[in-house]
Design an enzyme around this catalytic site. Structure first.
Site, mmCIF file in Angstrom:
data_model
loop_
_atom_site.group_PDB
_atom_site.id
_atom_site.type_symbol
_atom_site.label_atom_id
_atom_site.label_comp_id
_atom_site.label_asym_id
_atom_site.label_seq_id
_atom_site.Cartn_x
_atom_site.Cartn_y
_atom_site.Cartn_z
ATOM 1 N N ARG A 80 17.684 37.411 0.481
ATOM 2 C CA ARG A 80 18.892 37.646 1.272
ATOM 3 C C ARG A 80 19.699 38.772 0.625
ATOM 4 O O ARG A 80 20.188 38.625 -0.499
ATOM 5 C CB ARG A 80 19.732 36.367 1.343
ATOM 6 C CG ARG A 80 21.069 36.569 2.021
ATOM 7 C CD ARG A 80 21.867 35.271 2.187
ATOM 8 N NE ARG A 80 23.158 35.595 2.757
ATOM 9 C CZ ARG A 80 24.334 35.373 2.161
ATOM 10 N NH1 ARG A 80 24.400 34.777 0.980
ATOM 11 N NH2 ARG A 80 25.456 35.725 2.758
ATOM 12 N N HIS A 124 29.057 41.628 4.264
ATOM 13 C CA HIS A 124 29.468 40.899 3.067
ATOM 14 C C HIS A 124 30.711 41.613 2.513
ATOM 15 O O HIS A 124 30.703 42.139 1.407
ATOM 16 C CB HIS A 124 28.319 40.844 2.064
ATOM 17 C CG HIS A 124 28.398 39.711 1.077
ATOM 18 N ND1 HIS A 124 27.422 38.738 0.940
ATOM 19 C CD2 HIS A 124 29.350 39.390 0.166
ATOM 20 C CE1 HIS A 124 27.761 37.890 -0.025
ATOM 21 N NE2 HIS A 124 28.934 38.259 -0.515
ATOM 22 N N GLU A 169 30.791 34.251 4.541
ATOM 23 C CA GLU A 169 32.038 33.576 4.134
ATOM 24 C C GLU A 169 33.293 34.181 4.757
ATOM 25 O O GLU A 169 34.178 34.665 4.043
ATOM 26 C CB GLU A 169 32.168 33.558 2.606
ATOM 27 C CG GLU A 169 31.043 32.817 1.924
ATOM 28 C CD GLU A 169 31.272 32.629 0.418
ATOM 29 O OE1 GLU A 169 32.225 33.201 -0.134
ATOM 30 O OE2 GLU A 169 30.480 31.877 -0.200
ATOM 31 N N ASN A 290 26.948 28.074 2.017
ATOM 32 C CA ASN A 290 27.157 28.472 0.625
ATOM 33 C C ASN A 290 27.951 27.356 -0.049
ATOM 34 O O ASN A 290 29.020 26.965 0.439
ATOM 35 C CB ASN A 290 27.966 29.772 0.540
ATOM 36 C CG ASN A 290 27.226 30.976 1.115
ATOM 37 O OD1 ASN A 290 26.084 30.873 1.550
ATOM 38 N ND2 ASN A 290 27.889 32.124 1.105
ATOM 39 N N TYR A 292 29.512 25.958 -3.809
ATOM 40 C CA TYR A 292 29.793 26.092 -5.243
ATOM 41 C C TYR A 292 30.407 24.827 -5.831
ATOM 42 O O TYR A 292 29.921 24.308 -6.824
ATOM 43 C CB TYR A 292 30.669 27.333 -5.510
ATOM 44 C CG TYR A 292 29.856 28.597 -5.305
ATOM 45 C CD1 TYR A 292 29.073 29.116 -6.326
ATOM 46 C CD2 TYR A 292 29.789 29.212 -4.057
ATOM 47 C CE1 TYR A 292 28.266 30.233 -6.129
ATOM 48 C CE2 TYR A 292 28.986 30.332 -3.843
ATOM 49 C CZ TYR A 292 28.230 30.832 -4.885
ATOM 50 O OH TYR A 292 27.422 31.925 -4.685
ATOM 51 N N GLU A 352 23.654 30.271 -0.438
ATOM 52 C CA GLU A 352 24.118 30.570 -1.798
ATOM 53 C C GLU A 352 24.385 29.279 -2.539
ATOM 54 O O GLU A 352 25.007 28.358 -1.991
ATOM 55 C CB GLU A 352 25.448 31.365 -1.810
ATOM 56 C CG GLU A 352 25.327 32.811 -1.447
ATOM 57 C CD GLU A 352 26.668 33.553 -1.534
ATOM 58 O OE1 GLU A 352 27.542 33.165 -2.348
ATOM 59 O OE2 GLU A 352 26.832 34.508 -0.773
#
Ligand code: GBH
Length: 459
Positions: A80, A124, A169, A290, A292, A352
């Site tokens: 990606r 992005h 995002e 994504n 985290y 991600e």
């Protein structure tokens, strides 16, 4: 980390790594590239932790062949990357700059030759500066410009890209770029940043239509999610947690999946015109997730401009960024998406997941990163548990292949499976690279029949 072998993943599961253009490419003025909002922001003194810029970054512009070889050596089935809009349309509109597209054309061919599926993110965060000068994502017209750009990229790469991701995002771009000013374009509008949400979503929907007209797809968007943990069980804490959940986790996903905007947020109804909501809810083939960390939330102090306050979650180890390591949050998030959206939810790919640690080469030049191995191991177990819970997850991409330019943190946060010396550009696979290859992607060298081809001396 347990010593139990990682559970097996379903046949055909997509193993990948993620990067983004401004964070790795460099070549800031090469082949007719124009400035983006991140060039402007990084070149403004005082905004980046170490005063660095992405002018050179990982010099992927010159080292892309080496980077594809590193991916082949890792055994991933997908890569990606993002396409830099200011390479394709330096002025933000008009005909394509063919020399800019040539770079991605070669990259996509090199990936195909290495047996790696190209997964292209169109945006992005690197808006061409001329579009910012006209208002950026606060301006409705930017959505139409984005769809034109999507069409130009699809016309050139549409026969070879295996998954299209429109936006990365949009929540972070809106909140840090237009709400708090920590990211480009550095606006500090707090809740007046909502037009940047609606216009990104509209741009997404128009780009989906452009991609469908030119390509066979499949098409996705990559959102970041953070399960919300209320600090206490008072009504005020629970209300604050619900408000933050609506903002972070539902503002983009509810309208994308046909539920319209969450009503908690006081979005100006004048923003939404005509059939905007239908355009935004165009069917998706994949939802990119994504992940985290989860967020701790409590009621705000009286007089706060926000209806919530973020608090540190106690009891978790932390990465070098200070973010809590909470793999349980990934399972909670994936099952939570399934429970909330049910049949509306397309298959998920985790686009991600990863962590920053202070990785330094030892005396022999090797880079040992046991914390990253433990992080990936735990998150892959959580992901596998969510699949057992019945969530349709078809891929996982590590952020990131390379240590790279981490936005406002500059070069101070290393997320790579591969160490990069930012002075010389030298790449050194870390021990997590060998671990991922041998433990997850092809345990025993066999899982998907793929053979590592390069580099022979990988850690
Ligand atoms: C992604 O953003 C980006 O897509 C990528 O470009 C970037 O390099 C990568 O992640 C690493 O940062 O709860 O206070 O501890 C990530 C967005 C926003 C996720 C902050 C984690 C944690 C804040 N991140 N959040 S906190």
């Amino acid at each position: 980390m347990t010593t139990e072998p990682l559970p097996e993943f379903p046949a055909g599961f997509r193993w990948g790594v993620s990067t983004s253009a401004y964070q790795i490419e460099g070549g800031a003025t090469a082949a007719g590239r124009g400035p983006s909002i991140w060039d402007t922001f990084a070149h403004t003194p005082g905004l980046i932790a170490d005063g660095s810029t992405g002018d050179v970054a990982c010099d992927h512009w010159h080292r892309h062949a080496e980077d594809v070889a590193l991916m082949a050596g890792l055994g991933v089935s997908a890569y990606r990357f993002s396409v830099a809009w200011p390479r394709v349309q330096p002025g933000g509109s008009g005909p394509a700059n063919a020399a800019g597209l040539d770079f991605y054309d070669r990259l996509v061919d090199d990936l195909a030759a290495a047996g790696i599926d190209p997964v292209a993110t169109l945006y992005h965060w690197d808006l061409p500066q001329p579009l910012q000068d006209a208002g950026g994502w606060l301006h409705r017209d930017t959505a139409a410009r984005f769809a034109e750009y999507a069409d130009l990229v699809a016309a050139r790469l549409g026969d070879r890209v295996k998954l299209w991701i429109t936006l990365n995002e949009p929540f972070i771009h809106m909140s840090l770029g237009y709400g708090t000013g920590e990211h480009a374009p550095g606006r500090t509008l707090l809740f007046d940043a909502f037009p940047a949400a609606h216009h990104q979503l509209l741009g997404h929907g128009l780009a989906v239509a452009a991609l469908r007209a030119r390509t066979a797809g499949p098409v996705a968007i990559a959102n970041n999610y953070s399960p919300v943990r209320p600090a206490g069980d008072t009504d005020a804490d629970l209300a604050a947690a619900a408000a933050y959940d609506a903002l972070h986790n539902r503002l983009f996903t509810d309208p994308l999946l046909g539920l319209g905007y969450p009503d908690l947020l006081g979005l100006d109804p004048g923003l939404v015109r005509g059939d905007d909501l239908a355009v935004i809810a165009a069917p998706l083939d994949v939802l990119g997730v994504n992940y985290y960390n989860p967020s701790g939330v409590r009621a705000p102090e009286p007089g706060s401009p926000l209806p919530f306050e973020l608090v540190e979650l106690a009891g978790y180890p932390r990465t070098a960024f200070g973010w809590p390591v909470a793999p349980d949050g990934l399972r909670e998030l994936l099952t939570g998406l399934r429970d909330r959206y049910g049949d509306r939810l397309p298959p998920i790919q985790v686009t991600e997941n990863g962590c920053a640690y202070d990785d330094v080469p030892d005396a022999e030049g090797r880079v040992h990163d046991p914390d990253r191995i433990a992080y990936l191991d735990a998150h892959l177990r959580a992901l596998r548990a969510a699949i057992d819970d019945g969530v349709d997850v078809t891929g996982y991409f590590v952020w990131s292949l390379l240590d790279n330019w981490e936005w406002a943190e500059g070069f101070t946060k290393r997320f790579g499976l591969v160490h990069v010396d930012f002075g010389t550009g030298a790449r050194t696979p870390k021990s997590s690279y060998a671990w991922l290859r041998d433990t997850a992607i092809r345990p025993g060298g066999t899982r998907d029949g793929r053979t590592a081809t390069a580099p022979a001396d990988a850690a």
